[in-house]
Each structure stands twice: as C-alpha cells, then as structure tokens.
Design a protein around this motif. Sequence first.
Motif, PDB file in Angstrom:
ATOM      1  N   ARG A   1       0.876  -1.077  -0.155  1.00 18.70           N
ATOM      2  CA  ARG A   1       0.169  -0.002   0.170  1.00 18.70           C
ATOM      3  C   ARG A   1       0.829   1.082   0.043  1.00 18.70           C
ATOM      4  N   SER A   2       2.063   1.172   0.747  1.00 20.64           N
ATOM      5  CA  SER A   2       3.017   2.153   0.867  1.00 20.64           C
ATOM      6  C   SER A   2       3.504   2.861  -0.763  1.00 20.64           C
TER       7      SER A   2
ATOM      8  N   ASN B   1       0.555   4.239  -2.767  1.00 16.90           N
ATOM      9  CA  ASN B   1       0.122   5.559  -2.037  1.00 16.90           C
ATOM     10  C   ASN B   1       1.250   6.225  -1.949  1.00 16.90           C
TER      11      ASN B   1
ATOM     12  N   MET C   1       3.978   9.243  -2.230  1.00 16.70           N
ATOM     13  CA  MET C   1       3.684  11.016  -1.991  1.00 16.70           C
ATOM     14  C   MET C   1       4.976  11.611  -2.265  1.00 16.70           C
TER      15      MET C   1
END
Lengths: 206, 206
Positions: B192-193, B196, B198
């Motif tokens: 997930r990191s 997602n 950033m």
Amino acid sequence: MNSYSSKLLEEAVNELSRLPGIGKKTALRLALYLLKKDKPIAITLGESLIRMRSEIQFCKKCYNISDAEICNICANPKRNTDLICVVEDIRDVMAIENTGQYNGVYHILGGIISPIDGIGPNDLNIEPLVKRVGEDQPQEVVMALSTTIEGDTTNFYLFKRLKDSGAKITTIARGISIGDELEYADEVTLGRSILNRMPYENTIER
Amino acid sequence: MNSYSSKLLEEAVNELSRLPGIGKKTALRLALYLLKKDKPIAITLGESLIRMRSEIQFCKKCYNISDAEICNICANPKRNTDLICVVEDIRDVMAIENTGQYNGVYHILGGIISPIDGIGPNDLNIEPLVKRVGEDQPQEVVMALSTTIEGDTTNFYLFKRLKDSGAKITTIARGISIGDELEYADEVTLGRSILNRMPYENTIER
C-alpha cells in the motif's frame, strides 16, 4: 497543555499509579474502565478502600489484621492456644488456614530480618512475641518462615530469644515438595531431606 | 471458615478484583500495600475515584471526558473548528495531543463498529457526528481509527454517512512507520505504501 482533558481523571490516574506494579498507562486504563462502567462500581470501590483503611485494626494478641481488637482466630475458643505459629505476614496466615491442617493460633512478625533492606529485629513484632510466650506459656512455637537466608536468620534469632521460655521450638518440615520428581530437585533440598529422613508411618495421611 | 480475617479487607479485595487484569491475588497484594502505607494514600485514592466517577462529564460537543459541559479542547478559541478528527476513545485524543501536530477539534465515537462484539453504528456517537458535521459545516473530517478490519469498516460507514455533507473526508496516512526497516515490514503495508507514494517534499519536516 496537559494531555488529560480532565483534572478529575488526572488525579485518579495519579493516585492509582501509586499502587505497586501499576504504571501511568495501566492506571489510565483502569480509570477509563471505571468511567465506562456503571457508577456504583467506582463508588463502591472507593468507599471500600476508605473504609478498610480507616477501620481495620491489628489484633492486639497476634498482629493479624482484624475488624475488632482481637482477631477472630485469637477469639475463637476452639483454637489451641498452646500452639503458636510464627509467620511473616497475613498472606501466610491465609495460606496456612487454607490447608485446613492447623488449629493453633498465630503470631505475625510483619516482615523478616533482612539487613540488606535495613530491617532489623526491632522493626518486627519480635518483642511482643517474646513477651507473649513468657506470659501465655504455650507448649510449642512453630516457626513458619520462608526457607531463604533471611528466613533462616530470623529463625535463628527467634530460637535464641525463645529457647529458655520452656516452649518447644519447631520449624515447618523442609524436604521434597509433594508431586516433585527427584531428578529435578535442587541438591541442597535433596541432601537435607536425606539427612532429615523420617519414619515412613509419619508420611501416611491421617 | 473464610481465610480472610477481616470483612473490610475481603470487601476491598473483592472490589479491586473487579478491575480488568486484576485477579484476587493481585487485589490482595494491593489491599495489603494500602494497609501497610500511611492512611492518606488509601483515603486519597478512594476519594479521587469517587469524585472522578461522580463529577466527570462528557463534553456535549465532542464526547470527550470533561470537568465542565464543554471540554477544554472544544472551549479553546485557538483550536481550529473547521477540522474535526474522529477517534475511537479518549486515549487516542491523548496520543494525538501528545504529538503536538494537531490543532483541530475531536469527535469521540466511544468505540468502533465490531459485529463480533455486538457493537453496531447505533452504539457509537455516530448520529451526533453526522448532525454536528451538518450543523457546523467543517471543511474537513479526518478519520483516525485503528488500521484493523473493524477500523476499516467504521471508516467506510462514516464515509458513506458524511460524503454528501460538503466536508472533505480524509484518513490518517498509512505506510511504513518511521524508524522501521523495509525488510521487516509486512507486505500489505509495504504494498500500500508503494501504491500511495507521496511527493518527497511532503516528507520533509516543517
């Protein structure tokens, strides 16, 4: 800013965290639990602590905690006052009472001689015991202290102080615990249990 | 015969052992500790529990515990009321306050949707949240619930209820904990990191 949103909660947490083994996190968990549950639970707990601390007494004879001047063991006419069992604290009284094997009375020392913790004979209820044995002239004083160095020291000191009182001075039996396997017993206990071997008849449950 | 020599002690032990994680033995240890220590310790503890439980209130706005009708976070004019952080219970409020990174207000659900424990949306402060968001028209509602299945369920339910309110609905960032080594991170979090990811600028501490 303080992270507690309530002074009342903060106070309760601070007070709970004074208890041994309870840190701030546990104290907070307990306080929140009390807040979540019905009111009477917290109120009754608070009241019972206050009542216990303000009203409880120590038995004038044996120093057991008691609701009256003389505890209900000392006050019980069915107990054998010729036999005094010397213990460290009231938890030991409970443990011995739970066995259902003892019908004498008690004397609670309130601790054990431990120079490393700064506890000497004068910090314990030893003088009252010597006086009590002198006055009541029991047949036997059985010392039921921990089988540690401190326990042995205290036993030895008590023996010295009581040996001329006319009472028989005994200690609880030491040996292999019931249910233990020999190969796992420590050598000191095993060695002593051979030296202090006992007639087989004594081991048969009566 | 009961092994407690005092009714007062027995009562205190019974009440203490109602607390979570405290059994009879620990309760007895705590009670004896209180008996050994000076009187004020037990009395103050008892009184602070009674006072806390009788006087504490729940903030009418956010359901945080409070000494007044409105808690001191909601009553603080410096807090940004355009930002509401939804949390499970007041321990989460404390944790977020301790970071010093949040200046909005809170809404305490009082739990999390958990069918297995029989906790549904109606057992939580969700209706008041929906009403509050409708009335106060905050810009953003950030959901800071546990990253468990129950947390995700609750997040999804809240999102459905709030998505037409006009407020932006966000959740706290999920990813690799600061200080963690990648090779030990679980694959769900790591996966997930990556999805997602950033902008690097966002990670530089401001």
